[in-house]
Design a protein around this motif. Structure first.
Motif, PDB file in Angstrom:
ATOM      1  N   ALA A   6       1.126   3.988  -3.149  1.00 47.20           N
ATOM      2  CA  ALA A   6       0.765   5.380  -2.864  1.00 47.20           C
ATOM      3  C   ALA A   6       1.907   6.319  -3.234  1.00 47.20           C
ATOM      4  CB  ALA A   6       0.406   5.538  -1.391  1.00 47.20           C
ATOM      5  N   TRP A  15      -9.537  -0.329   2.373  1.00 46.03           N
ATOM      6  CA  TRP A  15     -10.276  -0.993   1.298  1.00 46.03           C
ATOM      7  C   TRP A  15     -10.125  -2.510   1.405  1.00 46.03           C
ATOM      8  CZ3 TRP A  15      -8.040   2.594  -3.059  1.00 46.03           C
ATOM      9  CH2 TRP A  15      -8.742   3.808  -3.054  1.00 46.03           C
ATOM     10  N   TYR A  39      -0.496  -5.620  -3.467  1.00 43.79           N
ATOM     11  CA  TYR A  39      -1.665  -5.426  -4.324  1.00 43.79           C
ATOM     12  C   TYR A  39      -1.233  -5.180  -5.768  1.00 43.79           C
ATOM     13  CZ  TYR A  39      -3.514  -4.346   0.321  1.00 43.79           C
ATOM     14  OH  TYR A  39      -3.841  -4.395   1.656  1.00 43.79           O
ATOM     15  N   VAL A  64      -3.969   8.986  -3.287  1.00 43.74           N
ATOM     16  CA  VAL A  64      -4.492   7.844  -2.534  1.00 43.74           C
ATOM     17  C   VAL A  64      -3.490   7.524  -1.426  1.00 43.74           C
ATOM     18  CG1 VAL A  64      -3.452   6.219  -4.176  1.00 43.74           C
ATOM     19  CG2 VAL A  64      -5.280   5.448  -2.658  1.00 43.74           C
ATOM     20  N   THR A  93     -10.146   0.598  -7.946  1.00 45.31           N
ATOM     21  CA  THR A  93     -10.871   0.860  -6.702  1.00 45.31           C
ATOM     22  C   THR A  93     -10.911   2.351  -6.416  1.00 45.31           C
ATOM     23  OG1 THR A  93     -10.133  -1.277  -5.822  1.00 45.31           O
ATOM     24  CG2 THR A  93     -10.988   0.324  -4.243  1.00 45.31           C
ATOM     25  N   PHE A  94      -9.794   3.019  -6.642  1.00 41.55           N
ATOM     26  CA  PHE A  94      -9.708   4.461  -6.412  1.00 41.55           C
ATOM     27  C   PHE A  94     -10.708   5.221  -7.281  1.00 41.55           C
ATOM     28  CE2 PHE A  94      -7.881   8.523  -7.896  1.00 41.55           C
ATOM     29  CZ  PHE A  94      -7.844   9.216  -6.695  1.00 41.55           C
ATOM     30  N   ALA A 149       0.832  -1.207   0.000  1.00 43.61           N
ATOM     31  CA  ALA A 149       0.000   0.000   0.000  1.00 43.61           C
ATOM     32  C   ALA A 149       0.865   1.254   0.000  1.00 43.61           C
ATOM     33  CB  ALA A 149      -0.928  -0.012   1.217  1.00 43.61           C
ATOM     34  N   THR A 168      -5.737   4.340   3.258  1.00 45.09           N
ATOM     35  CA  THR A 168      -6.972   4.154   2.490  1.00 45.09           C
ATOM     36  C   THR A 168      -6.959   2.807   1.782  1.00 45.09           C
ATOM     37  OG1 THR A 168      -7.176   6.544   2.144  1.00 45.09           O
ATOM     38  CG2 THR A 168      -8.409   5.108   0.655  1.00 45.09           C
ATOM     39  N   ILE A 169      -5.820   2.468   1.183  1.00 40.54           N
ATOM     40  CA  ILE A 169      -5.692   1.175   0.503  1.00 40.54           C
ATOM     41  C   ILE A 169      -5.889   0.037   1.499  1.00 40.54           C
ATOM     42  CG2 ILE A 169      -4.105  -0.322  -0.774  1.00 40.54           C
ATOM     43  CD1 ILE A 169      -2.807   2.210  -1.916  1.00 40.54           C
ATOM     44  N   THR A 170      -5.283   0.179   2.671  1.00 33.54           N
ATOM     45  CA  THR A 170      -5.414  -0.849   3.709  1.00 33.54           C
ATOM     46  C   THR A 170      -6.864  -0.996   4.161  1.00 33.54           C
ATOM     47  OG1 THR A 170      -3.160  -0.406   4.489  1.00 33.54           O
ATOM     48  CG2 THR A 170      -4.637  -1.559   5.992  1.00 33.54           C
ATOM     49  N   LEU A 193     -10.921  -4.378  -1.847  1.00 32.68           N
ATOM     50  CA  LEU A 193      -9.681  -4.620  -2.582  1.00 32.68           C
ATOM     51  C   LEU A 193      -9.036  -5.884  -2.037  1.00 32.68           C
ATOM     52  CD1 LEU A 193      -7.465  -3.504  -4.560  1.00 32.68           C
ATOM     53  CD2 LEU A 193      -6.492  -2.333  -2.571  1.00 32.68           C
ATOM     54  N   VAL A 238      -5.739  -1.301  -7.470  1.00 35.83           N
ATOM     55  CA  VAL A 238      -5.816  -0.106  -6.625  1.00 35.83           C
ATOM     56  C   VAL A 238      -6.401   1.059  -7.415  1.00 35.83           C
ATOM     57  CG1 VAL A 238      -4.473   1.602  -5.337  1.00 35.83           C
ATOM     58  CG2 VAL A 238      -3.914  -0.829  -5.141  1.00 35.83           C
TER      59      VAL A 238
END
Length: 238
Positions: free
Chosen positions: A185, A203, A222, A195, A230-231, A181, A199-201, A209, A227
């Motif tokens: 980023a 999701w 990922y 992002v 999803t974003f 993540a 936020t990734i975590t 995600l 990513v």
């Protein structure tokens, strides 16, 4: 006002002097990984953080080797770009008298300008990717990022910023790029894609995600493209 010969010399000098720094930028590694498989085994290798610097380096390398032929030189196959450019600069008149002199000088000028913008980027700007029409790097101010559109400074084509960002991500994703993540980023930030690792975590924890692997420290890994999708999907839902 510099003469055409002086301009050509200055542009070649820019390429020669900037090459070592550009090479360092393009060679920097991040914790973003490209997977390759074969014979039942697989390896995960780092790829350049600045993929556009890497692409510019490849473009200048190709241009330089074309220029050696246009200048009538016959260098050794293993000669490095700075050495080739040094030889070309000793035979600049051959380029100016070439049948395609106008095209040659224009290509050199564009490469030198791209080099200068890469090494000396405009302040408070984000380079979101190359222009879809002419390949010129698109640098956006905060106001342009907010507007969502960017006009190319070279060909004047106007593009939706998110489309250019998506093309940049796709170039990386086509190689199967993966990362943690934090790594993803960091890679997306220079392209104006805001992002955060947290936020990734989040999701992933919410099942939005899915990680595809873990790194040597046990951190989830990922797909870059997952990513990005999803974003953009979450951005539309706002």
């Amino acid at each position: 006002m510099p003469t055409p010969a002086q301009q050509l010399h200055n542009h070649l000098q820019t390429l020669k002097d900037g090459w070592p720094i550009l090479s360092l930028i393009a060679a920097k590694k991040a914790n973003i990984m490209a997977r390759s498989t074969g014979n039942g085994t697989h390896s995960i290798a780092p790829i350049p953080v600045n993929i556009d610097a890497w692409q510019l380096k490849q473009d200048i390398d190709l241009l330089t080797r074309k220029l050696t032929r246009a200048a009538g030189l016959h260098p050794h196959r293993g000669m490095a770009v700075p050495a080739l450019l040094k030889g070309i600069m000793l035979h600049e008149t051959n380029l100016l008298t070439h049948d395609d002199a106008d095209t040659i000088t224009e290509q050199i000028a564009l490469a030198a300008e791209r080099m200068d913008r890469m090494l000396n980027p405009p302040p408070a700007c984000k380079m979101i990717g190359p222009c879809p029409k002419c390949g010129y790097e698109l640098w956006c101010t905060e106001l342009e990022m907010f507007s969502g559109y960017k006009a190319c400074d070279r060909c004047r084509g106007e593009w939706r910023i998110k489309d250019v960002q998506q093309a940049s991500v796709l170039r990386l994703a086509l190689g199967g790029a993966q990362g943690t993540a934090a790594a993803i980023a960091r890679w997306m930030d220079p392209y104006g894609v805001a992002v955060k690792p947290n936020t990734i975590t989040k999701w992933a924890k919410r099942g939005i995600l899915e990680p595809v692997n873990v790194d040597e420290n046990g951190n989830p890994v990922y797909n870059v493209w997952d990513v990005w999708q999803t974003f953009t999907r979450r951005d539309k839902d706002k």
